[in-house]
Scaffold this motif. Structure first.
Motif, PDB file in Angstrom:
ATOM      1  N   CYS A 326      39.852  41.252  53.976  1.00  0.00           N
ATOM      2  CA  CYS A 326      39.154  40.933  55.223  1.00  0.00           C
ATOM      3  C   CYS A 326      37.721  41.456  55.135  1.00  0.00           C
ATOM      4  O   CYS A 326      37.503  42.661  55.022  1.00  0.00           O
ATOM      5  N   THR A 327      36.773  40.554  55.200  1.00  0.00           N
ATOM      6  CA  THR A 327      35.373  40.907  55.015  1.00  0.00           C
ATOM      7  C   THR A 327      34.705  41.199  56.344  1.00  0.00           C
ATOM      8  O   THR A 327      34.811  40.407  57.293  1.00  0.00           O
ATOM      9  N   CYS A 328      34.012  42.312  56.426  1.00  0.00           N
ATOM     10  CA  CYS A 328      33.274  42.658  57.639  1.00  0.00           C
ATOM     11  C   CYS A 328      31.976  41.863  57.665  1.00  0.00           C
ATOM     12  O   CYS A 328      31.064  42.091  56.864  1.00  0.00           O
ATOM     13  N   ALA A 329      31.892  40.899  58.562  1.00  0.00           N
ATOM     14  CA  ALA A 329      30.707  40.028  58.652  1.00  0.00           C
ATOM     15  C   ALA A 329      30.657  39.397  60.033  1.00  0.00           C
ATOM     16  O   ALA A 329      31.692  39.151  60.659  1.00  0.00           O
ATOM     17  N   GLU A 330      29.449  39.111  60.493  1.00  0.00           N
ATOM     18  CA  GLU A 330      29.247  38.574  61.844  1.00  0.00           C
ATOM     19  C   GLU A 330      29.264  37.053  61.844  1.00  0.00           C
ATOM     20  O   GLU A 330      28.228  36.403  61.957  1.00  0.00           O
ATOM     21  N   SER A 368      38.738  36.630  62.448  1.00  0.00           N
ATOM     22  CA  SER A 368      38.716  35.202  62.167  1.00  0.00           C
ATOM     23  C   SER A 368      39.595  34.994  60.932  1.00  0.00           C
ATOM     24  O   SER A 368      39.200  35.334  59.812  1.00  0.00           O
ATOM     25  N   VAL A 369      40.783  34.468  61.152  1.00  0.00           N
ATOM     26  CA  VAL A 369      41.754  34.353  60.064  1.00  0.00           C
ATOM     27  C   VAL A 369      41.402  33.162  59.183  1.00  0.00           C
ATOM     28  O   VAL A 369      41.262  32.035  59.666  1.00  0.00           O
ATOM     29  N   GLY A 370      41.263  33.430  57.900  1.00  0.00           N
ATOM     30  CA  GLY A 370      40.833  32.406  56.961  1.00  0.00           C
ATOM     31  C   GLY A 370      41.991  31.668  56.309  1.00  0.00           C
ATOM     32  O   GLY A 370      43.102  31.586  56.853  1.00  0.00           O
ATOM     33  N   LEU A 371      41.737  31.151  55.123  1.00  0.00           N
ATOM     34  CA  LEU A 371      42.708  30.320  54.425  1.00  0.00           C
ATOM     35  C   LEU A 371      43.476  31.066  53.343  1.00  0.00           C
ATOM     36  O   LEU A 371      44.274  30.459  52.624  1.00  0.00           O
ATOM     37  N   GLU A 372      43.264  32.379  53.245  1.00  0.00           N
ATOM     38  CA  GLU A 372      44.060  33.152  52.304  1.00  0.00           C
ATOM     39  C   GLU A 372      45.537  33.125  52.735  1.00  0.00           C
ATOM     40  O   GLU A 372      45.842  32.926  53.910  1.00  0.00           O
ATOM     41  N   ALA A 373      46.424  33.352  51.790  1.00  0.00           N
ATOM     42  CA  ALA A 373      47.850  33.382  52.116  1.00  0.00           C
ATOM     43  C   ALA A 373      48.124  34.472  53.146  1.00  0.00           C
ATOM     44  O   ALA A 373      47.666  35.609  52.989  1.00  0.00           O
ATOM     45  N   PRO A 374      48.853  34.157  54.229  1.00  0.00           N
ATOM     46  CA  PRO A 374      49.109  35.159  55.277  1.00  0.00           C
ATOM     47  C   PRO A 374      49.760  36.427  54.741  1.00  0.00           C
ATOM     48  O   PRO A 374      49.447  37.530  55.200  1.00  0.00           O
ATOM     49  N   GLN A 375      50.671  36.276  53.769  1.00  0.00           N
ATOM     50  CA  GLN A 375      51.338  37.470  53.244  1.00  0.00           C
ATOM     51  C   GLN A 375      50.350  38.393  52.534  1.00  0.00           C
ATOM     52  O   GLN A 375      50.524  39.623  52.530  1.00  0.00           O
ATOM     53  N   ASP A 376      49.301  37.813  51.936  1.00  0.00           N
ATOM     54  CA  ASP A 376      48.282  38.643  51.299  1.00  0.00           C
ATOM     55  C   ASP A 376      47.425  39.357  52.337  1.00  0.00           C
ATOM     56  O   ASP A 376      47.053  40.517  52.155  1.00  0.00           O
TER      57      ASP A 376
END
Length: 393
Positions: A326-330, A368-376
Motif C-alpha cells: 500500500c503506497t502512501c500517496a495523495e 483506495s484499493v487497487g488491482l493487487e490480489a486481495p490476499q496479498d
C-alpha cells in the motif's frame, strides 16, 4: 437525446462515440499536439482555430466521457479543480450563494474559502445527507448545490435524486455532483436528476496515475456552451497528451471497476473483523448506516474505503509507513493501492474541532484499493499490524 445503441459498459467505453483518424487509419486516435490550426481561408477552418478553445484529441476524450455520462457532450479540463472553478465562474456572480457538502474534498473547500469568497460569492457547508437540513439552508440567493457522494473521506452518502427534487422546486438552483469516487458506470448522477456531473478524470477514468484532468457533463445545452466559453477564456482546457493517455485508460474502466469493487469488499470485511480497527466506512458492508441508499442509487460499492484505528496518532502514522504494498500517496482510483491520512493530507486545512465533528480523526486512514490480489493486500496489513502493535489486541 441521441439514438445511441444501448451498449453494455465494456462495449460502450471502447466503441460508443469512438472517433477514428482517417488519414492513416490508425486504430488509436492521434495526439494533436498543436497550439494553432491552419485556416483554409480567412474565417474558414475545419472546426479548430486555437487549442485553448478546442483540440481534436481533447474532443475525442470528451466524446468518450459523454458516452458514459449519457449526455450529448462533455467538457474536459486540466484538473478536477479546474473543472469546478470553471463551473463556479460560469454560473455564479457576486451575491450568489452555494450550498456545499460539509464532508467534501479539501481542494473544493479551499476554492470557496480562499478564492471565491474574495469575489463576494457566499457559501454554506451543510450535511447534504440530511435533506431537511439542505432545505433549511437554501436562501433566495442560492444558485448551486454542490454535493460529493460518496463523500471524501468518510464515504457518507447523499441522496442525489432527493437533492435534485429539492433543488428543482426552487427557481434558478442547479445541482452539481462530484462523482469521482464512483464514475457514471457505478452511479449515473444525471439519470438520478443532477444537472451537472463532475469527475476528476485523474482518478478512475485514467486509472494509471499518468494524468491530471477533470470533466463536466450536463444535459443543459446552454450551460454547456457557457462552460465552453469560460473554459476558453480561462485557458483551463485539458492538455492533448493527457487527453490521449486518458482515452486509453477509459477503455478498461468497466473491467478495472469490477476488480476495484471486489477487492475493496474483501479488504473491508477483513479490516472490520480486526481487533485494532475501530470502524470501517464502506457502503458494501452490512454495518454501513446508509447501505440501502447505496443499493438504491449505485450499481456497485466502489473501490474506496476508510477505517479508524484503535491507536494513537503516532501509531497510526507508523502503521501506514510499515505497509509495503500500500503506497502512501495523495490520489485514488489507480491500479496501485494508495493510502493516506486525511487529517494530515487532503483535509489538513480544517480545524481539529471540525474534523472531529465530521468523523475525520487523526486515526482515520483512507484506502483506495487497487488491482493487487486481495490476499496479498491483507497479508500486507497483517505484517504492518504485527510490526506496530505486535499482532492482534
Amino acid at each position: 437525446m441521441s439514438d445511441r445503441p444501448a451498449f453494455q459498459p465494456s462495449t460502450l467505453v471502447i466503441h460508443s462515440n469512438r472517433v477514428y483518424e482517417s488519414q492513416s487509419n490508425s486504430i488509436l486516435f492521434p495526439i494533436h499536439q498543436t497550439a494553432t490550426y491552419i485556416h483554409e481561408s480567412v474565417g474558414v477552418t475545419k472546426g479548430y482555430g486555437y487549442s485553448r478553445g478546442a483540440n481534436p484529441t481533447v474532443n475525442a476524450l470528451e466524446q468518450s466521457i459523454a458516452a458514459i455520462e449519457g449526455s450529448e457532450s462533455a467538457l474536459c479540463f486540466r484538473s478536477g479543480m479546474a473543472a469546478i472553478t470553471t463551473l463556479c465562474l460560469a454560473m455564479l456572480k457576486a451575491g450568489d450563494h452555494v450550498l456545499l457538502s460539509e464532508v467534501i474534498y479539501g481542494g473544493t473547500t479551499r476554492l470557496f474559502e480562499q478564492v471565491l469568497g474574495n469575489f463576494a460569492i457566499d457559501y454554506t457547508f451543510v450535511d447534504t445527507a440530511n435533506l431537511k437540513a439542505v432545505e433549511q439552508a437554501i436562501r433566495p440567493e442560492t444558485r448551486l448545490i454542490f454535493a460529493e457522494t460518496p463523500a471524501n473521506p468518510t464515504l457518507r452518502l447523499s441522496d442525489v435524486h432527493g437533492l435534485a427534487e429539492l433543488a428543482h422546486t426552487r427557481p434558478n438552483i442547479k445541482l452539481a455532483v462530484d462523482n469521482t469516487f464512483l464514475t457514471p458506470l457505478l452511479q449515473n448522477c444525471l439519470s438520478l436528476g443532477a444537472d451537472i456531473s463532475m469527475l476528476s478524470t485523474t482518478k478512475y477514468i485514467d486509472g494509471h496515475n499518468a494524468t491530471i484532468g477533470g470533466s463536466l457533463a450536463t444535459h443543459d445545452v446552454a450551460l454547456t456552451e457557457r462552460l465552453r466559453l469560460v473554459r476558453k477564456t480561462l485557458g483551463t482546457i485539458q492538455a492533448p497528451f493527457d487527453a490521449w493517455l486518458t482515452i486509453q485508460g477509459i477503455k478498461t474502466l468497466p473491467a478495472r471497476l469490477a476488480m476495484h469493487c471486489a477487492h475493496a469488499g474483501q479488504v473491508a470485511q477483513w479490516l472490520e473483523r480486526h481487533p485494532r480497527v475501530l470502524r470501517v466506512n464502506y457502503p458494501g458492508l452490512e454495518s454501513f448506516p446508509q447501505r440501502e441508499l447505496a443499493k438504491k442509487q449505485q450499481s456497485g460499492f466502489g473501490g474506496m474505503l476508510s477505517f479508524e484505528l484503535k491507536a494513537t496518532t503516532s501509531e497510526s502514522l507508523h502503521f501506514m509507513k510499515a505497509l509495503k504494498l500500500c503506497t502512501c500517496a495523495e490520489s485514488l482510483g489507480s491500479v496501485e493501492t494508495l493510502i493516506t491520512n486525511p487529517a494530515t493530507a487532503s483535509h489538513c486545512d480544517l480545524t481539529v474541532e471540525l474534523r472531529a465533528r465530521l468523523g475525520i480523526s487523526d486515526q482515520l486512514i483512507r484506502l483506495s484499493v487497487g488491482l493487487e490480489a486481495p490476499q496479498d493486500l491483507i497479508a500486507d496489513f497483517e505484517q504492518a499490524f504485527e510490526a506496530i502493535f505486535g499482532g492482534a489486541e
